[in-house]
Design an enzyme around this catalytic site. Structure first.
Site, PDB file in Angstrom:
ATOM      1  N   CYS A   1      20.009 -11.008 -14.057  1.00 50.79           N
ATOM      2  CA  CYS A   1      20.264 -10.067 -15.155  1.00 50.79           C
ATOM      3  C   CYS A   1      21.602 -10.333 -15.837  1.00 50.79           C
ATOM      4  O   CYS A   1      22.629 -10.468 -15.176  1.00 50.79           O
ATOM      5  CB  CYS A   1      20.216  -8.644 -14.615  1.00 50.79           C
ATOM      6  SG  CYS A   1      20.456  -7.400 -15.900  1.00 50.79           S
TER       7      CYS A   1
ATOM      8  N   GLY B   1      22.655  -1.125 -17.387  1.00 49.00           N
ATOM      9  CA  GLY B   1      23.073  -0.052 -16.492  1.00 49.00           C
ATOM     10  C   GLY B   1      21.990   0.377 -15.536  1.00 49.00           C
ATOM     11  O   GLY B   1      20.808   0.096 -15.727  1.00 49.00           O
ATOM     12  N   GLU B   2      22.430   1.037 -14.461  1.00 50.00           N
ATOM     13  CA  GLU B   2      21.508   1.588 -13.477  1.00 50.00           C
ATOM     14  C   GLU B   2      21.522   3.113 -13.652  1.00 50.00           C
ATOM     15  O   GLU B   2      22.527   3.760 -13.348  1.00 50.00           O
ATOM     16  CB  GLU B   2      21.971   1.165 -12.067  1.00 50.00           C
ATOM     17  CG  GLU B   2      21.341   1.919 -10.917  1.00 50.00           C
ATOM     18  CD  GLU B   2      19.816   2.002 -10.974  1.00 50.00           C
ATOM     19  OE1 GLU B   2      19.161   0.974 -11.231  1.00 50.00           O
ATOM     20  OE2 GLU B   2      19.280   3.104 -10.764  1.00 50.00           O
TER      21      GLU B   2
ATOM     22  N   ASN C   1      13.046 -13.704 -18.053  1.00 52.13           N
ATOM     23  CA  ASN C   1      13.658 -13.994 -19.331  1.00 52.13           C
ATOM     24  C   ASN C   1      14.891 -14.825 -19.024  1.00 52.13           C
ATOM     25  O   ASN C   1      15.810 -14.340 -18.380  1.00 52.13           O
ATOM     26  CB  ASN C   1      14.070 -12.653 -19.950  1.00 52.13           C
ATOM     27  CG  ASN C   1      13.772 -12.610 -21.416  1.00 52.13           C
ATOM     28  OD1 ASN C   1      14.058 -13.573 -22.137  1.00 52.13           O
ATOM     29  ND2 ASN C   1      13.215 -11.506 -21.853  1.00 52.13           N
TER      30      ASN C   1
ATOM     31  N   LEU D   1      11.077  -3.875  -8.270  1.00 46.84           N
ATOM     32  CA  LEU D   1      10.834  -4.356  -6.905  1.00 46.84           C
ATOM     33  C   LEU D   1      11.124  -5.855  -6.825  1.00 46.84           C
ATOM     34  O   LEU D   1      11.926  -6.297  -6.008  1.00 46.84           O
ATOM     35  CB  LEU D   1       9.386  -4.051  -6.508  1.00 46.84           C
ATOM     36  CG  LEU D   1       9.089  -4.074  -5.018  1.00 46.84           C
ATOM     37  CD1 LEU D   1       9.911  -3.029  -4.276  1.00 46.84           C
ATOM     38  CD2 LEU D   1       7.605  -3.839  -4.764  1.00 46.84           C
ATOM     39  N   HIS D   2      10.461  -6.622  -7.656  1.00 54.31           N
ATOM     40  CA  HIS D   2      10.742  -8.053  -7.838  1.00 54.31           C
ATOM     41  C   HIS D   2      10.498  -8.939  -6.625  1.00 54.31           C
ATOM     42  O   HIS D   2      10.780 -10.145  -6.667  1.00 54.31           O
ATOM     43  CB  HIS D   2      12.169  -8.290  -8.340  1.00 54.31           C
ATOM     44  CG  HIS D   2      12.507  -7.576  -9.608  1.00 54.31           C
ATOM     45  ND1 HIS D   2      11.600  -7.385 -10.628  1.00 54.31           N
ATOM     46  CD2 HIS D   2      13.654  -6.980 -10.037  1.00 54.31           C
ATOM     47  CE1 HIS D   2      12.183  -6.721 -11.620  1.00 54.31           C
ATOM     48  NE2 HIS D   2      13.415  -6.460 -11.290  1.00 54.31           N
TER      49      HIS D   2
ATOM     50  N   SER E   1      13.883   3.468 -15.286  1.00 51.60           N
ATOM     51  CA  SER E   1      13.756   2.308 -14.408  1.00 51.60           C
ATOM     52  C   SER E   1      14.965   2.214 -13.482  1.00 51.60           C
ATOM     53  O   SER E   1      16.104   2.277 -13.935  1.00 51.60           O
ATOM     54  CB  SER E   1      13.657   1.037 -15.257  1.00 51.60           C
ATOM     55  OG  SER E   1      13.554  -0.095 -14.431  1.00 51.60           O
TER      56      SER E   1
ATOM     57  N   CYS F   1      26.887  -3.158 -15.773  1.00 51.36           N
ATOM     58  CA  CYS F   1      26.144  -2.671 -14.609  1.00 51.36           C
ATOM     59  C   CYS F   1      26.797  -3.257 -13.363  1.00 51.36           C
ATOM     60  O   CYS F   1      27.345  -4.358 -13.411  1.00 51.36           O
ATOM     61  CB  CYS F   1      24.692  -3.148 -14.683  1.00 51.36           C
ATOM     62  SG  CYS F   1      23.637  -2.517 -13.352  1.00 51.36           S
TER      63      CYS F   1
ATOM     64  N   GLU G   1      23.933  -2.193 -25.952  1.00 48.20           N
ATOM     65  CA  GLU G   1      22.773  -2.733 -26.665  1.00 48.20           C
ATOM     66  C   GLU G   1      21.575  -1.821 -26.616  1.00 48.20           C
ATOM     67  O   GLU G   1      21.442  -0.994 -25.706  1.00 48.20           O
ATOM     68  CB  GLU G   1      22.327  -4.038 -25.993  1.00 48.20           C
ATOM     69  CG  GLU G   1      23.266  -5.157 -26.214  1.00 48.20           C
ATOM     70  CD  GLU G   1      22.720  -6.443 -25.625  1.00 48.20           C
ATOM     71  OE1 GLU G   1      21.486  -6.627 -25.630  1.00 48.20           O
ATOM     72  OE2 GLU G   1      23.541  -7.246 -25.177  1.00 48.20           O
TER      73      GLU G   1
ATOM     74  N   CYS H   1      17.962  -7.965 -21.759  1.00 49.53           N
ATOM     75  CA  CYS H   1      19.141  -7.164 -21.414  1.00 49.53           C
ATOM     76  C   CYS H   1      20.468  -7.902 -21.484  1.00 49.53           C
ATOM     77  O   CYS H   1      20.642  -8.931 -20.854  1.00 49.53           O
ATOM     78  CB  CYS H   1      19.034  -6.661 -19.983  1.00 49.53           C
ATOM     79  SG  CYS H   1      17.396  -6.320 -19.453  1.00 49.53           S
TER      80      CYS H   1
HETATM   81  N1  SAH Z   1      18.957  -0.949 -13.612  1.00 47.56           N
HETATM   82  C1  SAH Z   1      17.605  -0.604 -13.900  1.00 47.56           C
HETATM   83  C2  SAH Z   1      17.209  -0.756 -15.361  1.00 47.56           C
HETATM   84  C3  SAH Z   1      17.654  -1.974 -16.094  1.00 47.56           C
HETATM   85  S1  SAH Z   1      16.754  -3.368 -16.426  1.00 47.56           S
HETATM   86  C4  SAH Z   1      16.663  -1.409 -13.036  1.00 47.56           C
HETATM   87  O1  SAH Z   1      17.118  -2.256 -12.308  1.00 47.56           O
HETATM   88  O2  SAH Z   1      15.472  -1.129 -13.056  1.00 47.56           O
HETATM   89  C5  SAH Z   1      15.088  -3.135 -16.797  1.00 47.56           C
HETATM   90  C6  SAH Z   1      14.202  -4.148 -16.114  1.00 47.56           C
HETATM   91  O3  SAH Z   1      14.412  -5.486 -16.607  1.00 47.56           O
HETATM   92  C7  SAH Z   1      14.453  -4.216 -14.615  1.00 47.56           C
HETATM   93  O4  SAH Z   1      13.232  -4.288 -13.940  1.00 47.56           O
HETATM   94  C8  SAH Z   1      15.223  -5.505 -14.479  1.00 47.56           C
HETATM   95  O5  SAH Z   1      15.171  -5.980 -13.181  1.00 47.56           O
HETATM   96  C9  SAH Z   1      14.555  -6.376 -15.513  1.00 47.56           C
HETATM   97  N2  SAH Z   1      15.324  -7.559 -15.925  1.00 47.56           N
HETATM   98  C10 SAH Z   1      16.648  -7.708 -16.073  1.00 47.56           C
HETATM   99  N3  SAH Z   1      16.969  -8.965 -16.440  1.00 47.56           N
HETATM  100  C11 SAH Z   1      15.813  -9.640 -16.539  1.00 47.56           C
HETATM  101  C12 SAH Z   1      15.471 -10.981 -16.877  1.00 47.56           C
HETATM  102  N4  SAH Z   1      16.404 -11.880 -17.195  1.00 47.56           N
HETATM  103  N5  SAH Z   1      14.169 -11.325 -16.868  1.00 47.56           N
HETATM  104  C13 SAH Z   1      13.207 -10.420 -16.556  1.00 47.56           C
HETATM  105  N6  SAH Z   1      13.467  -9.146 -16.227  1.00 47.56           N
HETATM  106  C14 SAH Z   1      14.748  -8.757 -16.202  1.00 47.56           C
END
Ligand code: SAH
Length: 363
Positions: free
Chosen positions: A116, A168-169, A299, A224-225, A200, A109, A89, A342
């Protein structure tokens, strides 16, 4: 098959030599490839060379399979098909300063973050540098109205910025991602500015150190989250491998080495990491660091039992960080009517429930 878009000029010349051609043909091909042309369209090459090339190479291995266009903000969501049939995507966001394309780096991923959609079925495989570049080339072609000869004249209708924030990472596909970054910023190729590219990562600490030494001045975003290990472990399996201290220290090293700030992504998940004490703890950890916090209200993903916080909760969290002198913004939701988040469209397609956005289908 050779992916022409993934060859640098030296490699292109080697290929020409091997095919009994003079080196300047390599330059001609590279210029066509950067304009998203297919081999059959490279009209200044002799026909025999075009057919010999077509036997063993593709210009771009990534094709747009379907497109959804948001009626709200013009955001476009793509489903791409790779040569082996795998689907990935992408999302094109239209800002006043230009077009930003969100790229995938893997099919699926394996990082397993709890919120995610991309990780629900694990990682099928990593993408090649050519498949990543191909996402940009395919979108540039679409933006230029499929007319490759005009593509370079309509400078506004191109992808200007790139974020590696799709499925993906990136650091789990390190070598191909670095190769992609070098090719995408090559002045003889797409010539994108590294400063317009964000990478990212969920925080593969050893790779952050390694990447700082590559000398590629992109923006590093760190997912970080959470403000501490306990909460982070609930959301991200990577937190079992690296502590938040190690992760932030690697980011500080990145700032020292590159002089560039780090963007911390923080997905707000109601009742998990939204308490104002979390904001305080986060501010404390980031104190004095050259960084920015990007808040992303979760999301919602159907398969996940996590809740998006209220507007009030988001604003209060942001205000608290501001009071603590942390530079912070919230991510603007885009393409909310077309499953911008994503992995959602690919999943629905694999499960046979997507309508592919037929009503908005333009390709
Ligand atoms: N693997 C990488 C890049 C992919 S995702 C990473 O982890 O950074 C890009 C961003 O979207 C990341 O910060 C991820 O944690 C966030 N993300 C993924 N799913 C999400 C969701 N459902 N709601 C909000 N953010 C989300």
């Amino acid at each position: 098959m050779i992916e022409l878009c993934a060859l640098d000029s030296g490699e292109m010349q080697d290929l020409m030599r091997e095919m009994g051609q003079s080196a300047f043909r390599g330059g001609q091909i590279a210029s066509w490839v950067a304009r998203s042309a297919e081999i059959g369209e490279m009209t200044n090459l002799p026909l025999e060379l075009r057919s010999a090339l077509a036997q063993r190479a593709v210009a771009n291995p990534t094709a747009i399979d379907s497109v959804r266009v948001s009626r709200l903000d013009g955001t476009e969501k793509y489903l791409y098909r790779l040569t082996d049939g795998n689907l990935i995507e992408g999302v094109l966001m239209r800002y006043h300063y230009g077009n930003t394309l969100c790229l995938s780096t893997q099919v699926g991923c394996r990082m397993g973050c709890a919120f995610c959609a991309s990780t629900l079925e694990g990682c099928v495989r990593s993408l090649s540098a050519g498949e990543m570049l191909g996402q940009i080339l395919a979108v540039n072609r679409r933006l230029a109205g499929n007319c490759v000869t005009r593509a370079d004249k309509k400078a506004g209708d191109r992808v200007g910025n790139v974020v590696l924030m799709g499925s993906g990472e990136p650091f789990d596909n390190y070598d191909q991602v670095v190769r992609f970054l070098r090719l995408a910023t090559d002045e003889k190729g797409l010539n994108l500015s590294a400063r317009g590219i964000s990478l990212s990562t969920c925080g593969l600490v050893d790779r952050i150190y390694r990447f700082a030494d590559e000398g590629i001045p992109v923006t590093l975003s760190l997912s970080l989250h959470a403000p501490n290990d306990e909460i982070r472990k609930r959301l991200m399996p990577i937190a079992n491998r690296y502590t938040i201290d190690e992760t932030i220290e690697a980011c500080r090293a990145w700032v020292r080495k590159t002089g560039r700030r780090v963007v911390f992504e923080y997905a707000l998940v109601d009742g998990v990491n939204t308490d104002l004490r979390c904001a305080d703890e986060l501010a404390h950890r980031l104190r004095g660091m050259q960084c920015h916090v990007n808040l992303i209200p979760l999301n919602g993903v159907k398969e996940r039992n996590l809740i998006t916080p209220s507007e009030q909760t988001v604003t209060a969290f942001m205000e608290r960080l501001r009071q603590r002198h942390i530079s912070v913004t919230r991510r603007r939701g885009m393409g909310e009517d077309i499953e911008g988040a994503c992995g959602q469209l690919r999943r629905r397609t694999l499960n046979g429930t997507a309508d592919g956005g037929r009503s908005d289908l333009t390709e």
